[in-house]
Structure formats: C-alpha cells, structure tokens
Scaffold this motif. Structure first.
Motif, PDB file in Angstrom:
ATOM      1  N   GLU A 376       0.846  -1.191   0.000  1.00  0.00           N
ATOM      2  CA  GLU A 376       0.000   0.000   0.000  1.00  0.00           C
ATOM      3  C   GLU A 376       0.885   1.247   0.000  1.00  0.00           C
ATOM      4  O   GLU A 376       1.864   1.333   0.733  1.00  0.00           O
ATOM      5  N   GLY A 377       0.533   2.197  -0.854  1.00  0.00           N
ATOM      6  CA  GLY A 377       1.338   3.403  -1.009  1.00  0.00           C
ATOM      7  C   GLY A 377       2.291   3.358  -2.179  1.00  0.00           C
ATOM      8  O   GLY A 377       2.885   4.378  -2.540  1.00  0.00           O
ATOM      9  N   THR A 378       2.458   2.176  -2.799  1.00  0.00           N
ATOM     10  CA  THR A 378       3.342   2.065  -3.965  1.00  0.00           C
ATOM     11  C   THR A 378       2.846   2.968  -5.094  1.00  0.00           C
ATOM     12  O   THR A 378       1.668   2.973  -5.425  1.00  0.00           O
ATOM     13  N   GLU A 379       3.753   3.725  -5.675  1.00  0.00           N
ATOM     14  CA  GLU A 379       3.440   4.546  -6.845  1.00  0.00           C
ATOM     15  C   GLU A 379       3.771   3.759  -8.109  1.00  0.00           C
ATOM     16  O   GLU A 379       4.916   3.347  -8.303  1.00  0.00           O
ATOM     17  N   VAL A 380       2.773   3.535  -8.930  1.00  0.00           N
ATOM     18  CA  VAL A 380       2.971   2.814 -10.194  1.00  0.00           C
ATOM     19  C   VAL A 380       3.022   3.851 -11.308  1.00  0.00           C
ATOM     20  O   VAL A 380       2.019   4.501 -11.604  1.00  0.00           O
ATOM     21  N   GLY A 381       4.194   4.039 -11.893  1.00  0.00           N
ATOM     22  CA  GLY A 381       4.372   5.022 -12.953  1.00  0.00           C
ATOM     23  C   GLY A 381       4.493   4.374 -14.316  1.00  0.00           C
ATOM     24  O   GLY A 381       4.197   3.189 -14.494  1.00  0.00           O
TER      25      GLY A 381
END
Length: 648
Positions: A376-381
């Motif tokens: 949770e909180g992972t940024e997927v770019g």
C-alpha cells in the motif's frame, strides 16, 4: 554457497529472489532508483543501495553503478532477475571481469542465444527443428520486405536481440510491411538498443509451449517439463500453466530432448527456457523459436509441479554445485496455473495505467501463491514494465487449479491502479480455456466479450452510499442544518429523491438516483448495498471501489464546471493522452493541415507505443507537447480544428 548476493532488479522478481536468499541464509543487497526508494524490495532486503535517478537508462540499465554497488556491499555474486540486464552478455562479462559470479549462463551463451538469427542456425545444426524464415543479420527494410514476400504472408517481424514480445509485429498484408518494419525497429531500439530484425512464417492458430531446462557446470543438463503459454495479448503472455494438455508423453519427451540439445549447443549453465511454436492440429510438428537465457516470469508453475525452487538451483549451480538428480528423477505432481497482474485498463483498450496503490489484498496459502512487488502506497508510474504481480494456483488436476485461480483473482484487490485481474478471471472461465482448446490468438479474438460494456448499477449505488455516509453528521457532533443533510427531507411533503452525478474514466458522466438508503452499510474498507434482494459488497478506498478483481474509480461530476472547462475548445477536437507516459514522436506543428486518421504523435508507456491520430481532416491549432514530454492520462496533447466546410 555465497554469503552476499546483489539483486540487480526491482519489483516482484527482486522480492521473489530475496525470499530464496533469506531461506538459504544468504545476505541480500537490493538496488533502487529514485522512483523505488520506498519500494517493497528495498524494505525486504538486508541492504539497499541507490543507483541513480528514476529513468531505467540511468539506474537499472547502468552496469557500472550495479558493479559499484556490489563492491561497496561486499557482494560475491549478482542475480539479474529478468528484464533489464538479465540477458546482456556485456553485463555478464563485466561481472566476471570484476570478480563477481553472474547467476546465469556464460556471456558466450547469452550472446549466442540473444541473437535470434545465430541461435536458429546453432540449434538447427544440433538437429532441433526451426521456424522457416529469413537468414542473415543486418537486413535492410527492403530486404526484410522481400524475405517476407518470399516466405508468404502473413509473417511475424521479430527483433533479433529481443524477447518478451517487445517489438514483435504480425503483418498480414503486403501494403503494411514497410510501416510495420519501421515501427518494429523503433520498439526494438527503445527496448533493446538494437533494431536488427528477422522475419518468420506465421503459423495460424499456433500454441506456444516452452521447456524449462537446468544445466550445471559439470556437463549435466535436464529438462523440467513444459509450460503452456498460448494465452497472450500483443505477443505478451498473460496466463501460463504446467503441464500442457496438448502434449502426450512421447511428444513431451521429444520436445524435452530437443530443449536439452539446444542448451548443450550453446554451452548453457543455469536455468533457461527453450521456446517452441506448435501447430495445434499437429503437436508433433514443433519448431524452435528462441531460448531465454534467464529465469522466466512463469517459473512458479514449474516449481509447483516439480517441487524444485528454481532460484535456489540457479544459486547452487552458480556456486559450482553439481545437479544431484538425473532426468529419470524428475517427477511432476498435479497442475499449476499462473496469471500475470498488470497495470492496464481493459475498459480502455488495455492501455497502461498508473497511480497510487490505496488498498491491497493479495491471496496466499491454500494452494495459492502471489509473487508481488506491491505494498500500500506504492506509486505505479510509466517508467517500467506494467507487470505488478503474479497469482499462481496449484491443484491435483487442471480443473481444480483453474477453480482455485479464479477464486484467488476474485480475492485480489489493487485499488488506486486499474489492473487486468477481473479480465483474467473471466478469461479463465471461457469455455475454450476450460476445455484446453488454446491458441495464441484466442485472447485477441475473445477480448471484447470479456470486458464489461458498462458500469453495474450496484457500483453507482455503492459510490452513492459512500458519499452519503461522508455527508451525514455523526451522532454526538451537535446540531446540523437539516437542509445540508443528504436525507431527501423537505418541508410538507414526501422525501425528495437523492441523486448524484458520477464520472468514470473513459465513460460519459451519469446521474444516478439512490435506490434504498436503508440497505447501505459503509465501513472503513468495505461498503455493502442491496439491490433487488441481492447484497453486493465492495472493497473501497477513497473514490475507488473493487470487487472480484475489477475496480472502478467513481468520481463526483459537476456538469456546470465541466461545461465551463470545456468551453475553451468549443468547435474543435482535442486529442488527449490515453495513458500516462512519454511523448516520443511529434510529427506535426501548429498550422499544419492534416488528413483524417493521419498519425500526429506517439506516446510510450511501459514499453508500449500508442499512436495518436487525427479524428478528421483539419488544421492543428494547438500543440501542447514536444518529444520527450511526460504526460498524464487525459492530458490535452493537441487540438485539430475541422475545416469550415467539414463543420457544415
């Protein structure tokens, strides 16, 4: 065994390698770019080293920075995972020159098998059947086109240096050849730094079957059975299983022996995969396609049916151990199936997606395994590959494995980032998949029927329930103005109906009338609503709702504000970014006259190109980006104003 190993990768494969290192008591070193400073693989490793900015070209693809990280942390070996530098012969040799053990095959084997043209020639000389195609390296566009015509349409264009389906193009008509060759070269150059292509005969309704091999440094080579990888989109595998229902014991043994010979022909060491194309109506007529000189994404299904940890055996072989088993000792138990969870939006044509993971639930146990790099909180770019995780199920038979995997996908939650989990769940219930009647074109043919055409009413009801709960005063908070409470109350009459304007990306805004507030139940991470006697329960996080692997970003819509915002482009057509990414090509300038369907820009995200074309003839009156611009989803890129006569 090594005492310290550097993992030269990121995401789910880095987490998976670290897990085995921990089980063996080996110290793990993670590397990370600025984009991954808070990533899961960084937190789970014993030590982590920053290797550069977010761009892969300045971090994960920099051998010098990886070798420096290994030196600083006392690593004795490097595990490359897959992707990035895993099949880079120069990196493997650089590790050896620096006194590090590269956990993979020798640089010579990587170089040989990494060149698809030389690889085909080598295995053919060893008696392995190959797909008919062009010969020779460095062919020009015209030479490739001529070879294609000689082979006969349709043909498959393939990067010689590539893998994973990147840059592959199926071309069925002669008139499209040169354009497809140019696009394939562009993708190959971007993905592998090498735009050399070859062309092969296309086999209609083929099956993609690969053989896992394992070789030590003492002359021993065994195969660990096959994996069926025929369920693909855009030449990318999305579902894999072991074993294949297509092969009988005799064909399995013959293909396994061919794979062993292919591995011997290049002096292979470690875990590798030999891929075959197989006509579905004649499994005995199999052809070598390529050899992947690394661990495969789908290796867990082989692990579950053989009981072997392939990463552990990569490490043991690299440390000089001899395989303690022969071919006759390899046994297979049950059936295993894997689904790849990717950051892509099926409702928008499977375009790459992105965002922040707001809520996460990944099934584990009870014959189900999830390999993931998420938290949770992972940024997927848009900088890296779109695969986020893999869900794998095992059972005593195929039907049980299918059922368990469908249930696991229904239990998978990744709110904040659209994924293909719901699509994969429906695919696994398709009659052809259930029966095992597969081919590499099945998914493309059936995809439209596996994507819901609209938003179910219960999704809007759940979104309304959340909005009403947020606006309703809580007990003990004091007096509140009854006119501000969304209860429908009004003086001297029946309660007014409660309506909401909602907007879901890619769809027209809708107005929704709440059915029955008494049936709403809103909790911190769940919301339940009842419609027509059926209770529907969703995961929730912010504006996101999820159920059975699907998710919806349901936002409030203000029609007045929207009309004012859109007024600036009245009388014109705006072209917006279909996905977050980078503009790689700009073919027009403001003032240019363009034809309907003309290619104007190219946006790339997660190694995928998307061409932006003119919706009609007209004039480019606005151009808001240049080559290299980073764009967000739905960001305005250009405006094409129709000619006056077209408007009339």
């Amino acid at each position: 065994m090594f005492s310290t190993v550097l993992v030269a990768n990121r995401g789910e494969i880095a987490v998976r390698v670290i897990r085995t290192l921990r089980s063996l008591g080996v110290r793990s070193v993670a590397v990370f770019s600025d984009a991954d400073a808070d990533a899961r693989h960084v937190r789970e490793a014993d030590t982590a080293v920053r290797i550069g900015p977010a761009s892969a070209a300045e971090s994960y693809l920099r051998p010098d920075r990886l070798l420096e990280a290994a030196a600083r942390t006392g690593a004795e070996a490097v595990h490359p995972g897959y992707g990035f530098l895993a099949e880079n012969a120069g990196f493997a040799q650089a590790c050896a020159d620096a006194g590090l053990v590269f956990i993979g095959p020798p640089a010579s084997a990587i170089s040989l098998m990494g060149d698809k043209i030389r690889a085909k020639e080598t295995v053919q000389a060893a008696g392995v059947p190959v797909v008919p195609g062009s010969s020779g390296s460095g062919l020009t566009d015209d030479q490739l086109a001529s070879a294609a015509l000689e082979i006969g349409m349709p043909v498959l264009l393939k990067p010689s240096a590539g893998g994973g389906g990147k840059g592959m193009r199926l071309t069925r008509v002669e008139s499209a050849l040169l354009e497809e060759i140019a696009a394939a070269r562009r993708e190959a150059r971007a993905s592998f730094g090498d735009d050399t292509l070859l062309v092969e005969r296309w086999i209609d309704r083929p099956r993609h079957i690969e053989i896992q091999v394992l070789a030590d440094g003492h002359g021993n080579v065994v195969h660990l059975g096959e994996r069926e990888c025929s369920l693909q989109r855009r030449h990318q595998k999305i579902i894999e299983e072991a074993p294949s229902v297509l092969l009988d014991p005799q064909t399995r043994a013959a293909m396994g022996e061919a794979a062993v010979q292919a591995a011997r022909s290049c002096g292979y060491r470690g875990a590798g995969t030999v891929e075959f194309i197989v006509p579905g109506n004649d499994p005995s007529s199999y052809f070598f396609m390529e050899m992947n000189t690394r661990l495969q994404v789908e290796h867990p299904v082989t692990e579950l049916v053989t009981g072997l940890d392939l990463v552990e055996w990569q490490l043991r072989v690299a440390a000089g151990e001899q395989l303690p088993f022969a071919q006759r000792d390899i046994t297979f138990t049950g059936h295993a199936i894997e689904a790849r969870i990717c950051a892509e939006d099926p409702s928008r044509g499977f375009l790459p997606s992105g965002g922040t993971v707001l809520a996460l639930h990944e099934p584990q146990g009870d014959a189900v395994r999830t390999d993931s790099g998420l938290s949770e909180g992972t940024e997927v770019g848009s900088l890296y590959d779109p695969m986020l995780s893999k869900v794998i199920a095992h059972g005593p038979d195929r039907a049980t494995a299918l059922r368990r995997l469908r249930a696991a996908l229904a239990d998978t939650v990744t709110l904040g980032v659209p994924t293909n989990a719901g699509f994969l769940r429906r695919l696994l219930a398709h009659p052809s998949v259930v029966s095992g009647d597969l081919d590499t074109g099945l998914v493309e043919r059936e995809a439209d029927g596996l994507v819901p055409s609209g938003i179910p009413d219960e999704v809007y009801e759940a979104a309304a329930a959340v909005r009403l709960a947020e606006l309703t005063p809580q007990p003990g908070t004091g007096w509140s103005d009854p006119f501000s409470v969304p209860s429908g109350w009004r003086m001297g009459g029946r309660p007014a109906p409660i309506t909401h304007w909602f907007r879901v990306a890619g769809l027209e805004p809708v107005t929704y009338e709440v059915r029955d507030r008494s049936s709403h139940r809103v909790e911190a991470d769940r919301v339940s609503v009842t419609l027509d006697g059926v209770v529907h329960t969703f995961w929730r996080a912010g504006d996101w709702l999820g159920r059975d692997g699907d998710s919806w970003h349901v936002q409030d819509h203000d029609p007045v504000a929207a009309s004012l915002t859109g007024a600036a482009h009245a009388g014109a057509d705006t072209l917006a970014a279909p996905m977050p990414g980078t503009v790689t090509v700009v073919k027009v300038a403001v003032g240019d006259e363009v034809a309907a369907g003309q290619s104007l820009l190219v946006v790339e995200a997660m190694k995928m190109e998307h061409v932006i074309s003119a919706p009609h003839a007209g004039t480019v009156t606005e151009l808001d980006v240049t080559a290299g611009s980073t764009v967000a989803m739905d960001q305005v890129l250009a405006v094409v104003t129709p000619h006056e006569e077209d408007e009339r």
